[in-house]
Design an enzyme around this catalytic site. Sequence first.
Site, PDB file in Angstrom:
ATOM      1  N   LEU A   7       0.818  -1.208   0.000  1.00  0.00           N
ATOM      2  CA  LEU A   7       0.000   0.000   0.000  1.00  0.00           C
ATOM      3  C   LEU A   7       0.850   1.256   0.000  1.00  0.00           C
ATOM      4  O   LEU A   7       0.442   2.304  -0.450  1.00  0.00           O
ATOM      5  CB  LEU A   7      -0.908   0.029   1.242  1.00  0.00           C
ATOM      6  CG  LEU A   7      -1.949  -1.072   1.357  1.00  0.00           C
ATOM      7  CD1 LEU A   7      -2.631  -1.018   2.701  1.00  0.00           C
ATOM      8  CD2 LEU A   7      -2.967  -0.921   0.241  1.00  0.00           C
ATOM      9  N   GLY A   8       2.032   1.161   0.549  1.00  0.00           N
ATOM     10  CA  GLY A   8       2.860   2.362   0.620  1.00  0.00           C
ATOM     11  C   GLY A   8       4.099   2.099   1.440  1.00  0.00           C
ATOM     12  O   GLY A   8       4.296   1.007   1.987  1.00  0.00           O
ATOM     13  N   GLY A  10       8.814   1.523   7.618  1.00  0.00           N
ATOM     14  CA  GLY A  10       8.677   0.259   6.915  1.00  0.00           C
ATOM     15  C   GLY A  10       7.545   0.283   5.905  1.00  0.00           C
ATOM     16  O   GLY A  10       6.751   1.217   5.864  1.00  0.00           O
ATOM     17  N   ASP A  34       5.374  13.407  13.180  1.00  0.00           N
ATOM     18  CA  ASP A  34       5.508  13.310  11.728  1.00  0.00           C
ATOM     19  C   ASP A  34       4.161  13.509  11.041  1.00  0.00           C
ATOM     20  O   ASP A  34       3.725  12.693  10.242  1.00  0.00           O
ATOM     21  CB  ASP A  34       6.126  11.953  11.353  1.00  0.00           C
ATOM     22  CG  ASP A  34       6.770  11.965   9.972  1.00  0.00           C
ATOM     23  OD1 ASP A  34       6.886  13.060   9.382  1.00  0.00           O
ATOM     24  OD2 ASP A  34       7.146  10.891   9.476  1.00  0.00           O
TER      25      ASP A  34
END
Length: 647
Positions: A330-331, A336, A449
């Site tokens: 998915l990304g 990770g 983040d």
Amino acid sequence: MAAPTHRLLLLALACALCAAAAGDPRTAVAGQSCAPGSAVSGSVLADNFVPAMDDLNSNVSANGFGTSAVGARGPNTVFGLGQCHRDLSPLDCKLCFAEVRSLLPKCYPRVGGRLFLDGCFGRYANYSFLGEALGPADARVCAPGNASNPRGFADAARAAVANVTEAAVRGDADGYAVASASAGGATAFALAQCWGSLNATACGQCLRAAARAAAGCVPATEGRALYTGCYLRYSTRLFWNVNATAGSGSSGKNGVVWILVGSFLGAFVVVLIIAFLAWKKGILRRKKQSKSFIDMYGGGVSVRIAQSSLNFKYEELRKATNYFDPANKLGQGSNGAVYKAVMPDGKEVAVKRLFLNTREWVEQFFNEVELISQVRHKNLVKLLGCSVNGPESLLVYEYYFNKSLELFLFDASRSRKLTWDLRVGIIQGIAEGLSYLHEESETRIIHRDIKASNILLDDKYKPKITDFGLARAFAADVTHLTTGVAGTLGYMAPEYVVHGHLTEKADVFSYGVLVLEIITGKRCSGSIGSHGGQALLTKVWKHYKDNTVETIIDPIIYKDTIRDKVLHIVQIGLLCAQANPGDRPTMTKVVELLRSHKHDVEIVLSDPPFLNVEGVEDMKQGEQSRLLSAHSGPSVSGSSRSYLNGR
Ligand SMILES: *[C@@H]1O[C@H](CO)[C@@H](O)[C@H](O)[C@H]1NC(C)=O
Ligand SMILES: *[C@@H]1O[C@H](CO)[C@@H](O)[C@H](O)[C@H]1NC(C)=O
Ligand SMILES: *[C@@H]1O[C@H](CO)[C@@H](O)[C@H](O)[C@H]1NC(C)=O
Ligand SMILES: *[C@@H]1O[C@H](CO)[C@@H](O)[C@H](O)[C@H]1NC(C)=O
Ligand SMILES: *[C@@H]1O[C@H](CO)[C@@H](O)[C@H](O)[C@H]1NC(C)=O
Ligand SMILES: *[C@@H]1O[C@H](CO)[C@@H](O)[C@H](O)[C@H]1NC(C)=O
């Protein structure tokens, strides 16, 4: 043998084996010094400093050595140099240099600084220093205690230092060598490393001076010479990563090999004895299958983990992702890759494959997962559990069909789906989620983040913040430093980038940048060499001042009829992105402001609202009191973490 003793021994062995497998990045600080002069203008220096450190980071990570120069010929040019000692593996080099990257800014806004860790080195200055071998800042550091056999050790240490110096400057040695020497029953180990920017002549000059300095420490147990162009260390113990030393001509090679063989044999025998005792006591008999190491050393913990509903089986997750099929990816997150997985019961989940190995921290990691999984809010992605017993650690999250805000916002066709009302809803939802994390949840969490790719959208385009909370668990593993200061350039608050000060107000800054991205449809590029995230802020501020905000709002959503509402949100975005953390509102206040209308509140912005680093210096003590360090886990590399967490 009593059970606690077992566990202690096993723990010690686990640590020894893990350390051997992972190598040692040697992030202990050997010395740091800052140049005397201060920058004329802190903010201009920051413009070059941050990208210079970033450039350096990528070059050193890739090559073990790197230089950078940003802002050529300006008054605040920043030159940088980074060097990993040659025995570090690429991963250890990354870890070590990430530490440099987070500690070196302590010298900011001085015009230069150098930091010697035991595994790597970093320096920046406002002039080109690449050919320098010696300088007034050269120093040696001796350990306070003497070797137990001072006379023998003194001879051995002098020989090792002399050997290593000659070996490193020999033509083929590339400025690096390790050696050991024995005398009078004592053995000494030494390592020499020149920076990659020096030619052989300069390297020799530096190392010979460094060798004289370090030899002056004898018979102290440790001596280090921290020189402008090189580093030299001797010690009573073998401190380098043995793997890479083969072939780099060391007179003590055989000795080292035998020490290793001996210690592994010894460890093996100890393991056998313990296994036998454990078996006798029935510890291993209880379960039929042979147990993995973690199960053994985890003891009672592993039982708790195994019984927890948060525990997922590694094999099951691996199958559910179709063996981490790239088609299911998915990304890629900061820690990770994320995969879609379909569980046996048909439920879809997202599985994050952690790049770091948390094996040494299973218990603490699991505790964090337990804690974070209790944080529930409609605007936060639910953490469902984890897997800690496989060869790598996995996290299991709720799955959202619509993927991330980033994929919508910056895509010409998909961004059309995000109407004004949806965007306002997203802005509001993120604020509520953050406000909950900061102030309402039991575990107060700083996200660190916040950015478009960390906001997922559900099928109704409601925002869900992901990737929160575990930064603390990662902090227990030095690996979290791979990105230097955790976070994404462009979204990061100036006080966090420059000083590593981390409070909730750093999230507020990132949120402000994100809000401006959402309504302008423009990326705050964190691109190296440009003005980074400030480009967007500068632009929005300029149009705000000139009363021409409508020209930078995403044309897809702008209508004159909503001008007041748009302006209200722009103001809130700018308010959050102010340089001085004290001037930024809390997230609770932001939620309140968003619910009110422009006429109800007057927002006063100080001028200029963004990266004015001098403002950072005024950060009040009170601001620093709400720091994360209060509830951090055990210290791994104390100095860096306490700094990262705000000293
Ligand atoms: C570096 O900074 C110092 C202190 O501000 C200044 O005196 C010196 O001229 C600067 N060097 C260069 C090359 O700009
Ligand atoms: C960084 O590394 C690349 C690849 O090795 C190199 O081409 C480049 O010159 C380096 N940059 C600097 C500033 O040294
Ligand atoms: C040690 O050697 C092995 C085999 O040569 C290699 O795969 C591994 O990456 C090395 N480790 C380090 C830390 O250099
Ligand atoms: C080595 O570098 C130094 C300093 O940059 C320079 O003065 C010297 O000429 C160089 N020597 C050789 C042989 O290139
Ligand atoms: C270590 O040895 C040196 C030289 O023999 C001696 O002067 C010094 O006092 C010793 N230091 C300690 C702490 O024993
Ligand atoms: C290292 O030191 C030993 C003992 O002092 C000496 O015999 C040997 O020649 C040295 N080796 C090198 C490579 O300098």
